[in-house]
Design a protein around this motif. Structure first.
Motif, PDB file in Angstrom:
ATOM      1  N   GLY A  39       0.844  -1.192   0.000  1.00 19.03           N
ATOM      2  CA  GLY A  39       0.000   0.000   0.000  1.00 19.03           C
ATOM      3  C   GLY A  39       0.875   1.235   0.000  1.00 19.03           C
ATOM      4  N   LYS A  40       0.673   2.090   1.007  1.00 16.43           N
ATOM      5  CA  LYS A  40       1.474   3.304   1.111  1.00 16.43           C
ATOM      6  C   LYS A  40       2.703   3.108   1.990  1.00 16.43           C
ATOM      7  N   GLU A  41       2.804   1.965   2.614  1.00 11.65           N
ATOM      8  CA  GLU A  41       3.925   1.706   3.522  1.00 11.65           C
ATOM      9  C   GLU A  41       5.037   0.944   2.817  1.00 11.65           C
TER      10      GLU A  41
END
Length: 120
Positions: free
Chosen positions: A93-95
């Motif tokens: 995801g965004k991590e």
């Protein structure tokens, strides 16, 4: 213990041993890369990061929290470790999660820790 106790006093060259060692000697470039590899590991912050990543895959925020440092300084060190193929990352995801690059790095780090712990 005398100052010269560890200096070889003989004039005998064990040619078979010398030849055997020379036949196995790596190219200069290999030794340069190996020295650079150990130089990169020779930083306390980076070794702490490696310890953390030996325990778990972690994002920059988690590593910064564990080490009590800024995300910026951790990111800088992770960049050095990543460029040297000591750590790698994957995006979820965004991590972005960091981990030791491979089993060789993991084993090298753990053997080093074991050696230090054994010498206490």
């Amino acid at each position: 213990m005398s100052k010269n106790e560890f200096i070889c006093d003989c004039n005998i060259i064990h040619q078979d041993i010398v030849n055997s060692t020379l036949s196995k000697m790596a190219e200069e470039d290999v030794f340069n890369k190996l020295a650079e590899f150990f130089k990169i590991l020779g930083d306390t912050t980076r070794t702490k990061i490696l310890f953390a990543l030996d325990q778990n895959e972690m994002c920059v925020c988690d590593i910064a929290n564990v080490l009590g440092m800024s995300k910026s300084s951790i990111s800088h060190q992770l960049g050095t470790l990543r460029r040297s193929s000591i750590v790698k990352c994957k995006k979820k995801g965004k991590e972005v999660y960091y981990m030791l690059d491979d089993e060789h790095v993991k084993q090298l780090f753990e053997v080093g820790m074991e050696h230090i712990e054994h010498k206490k």
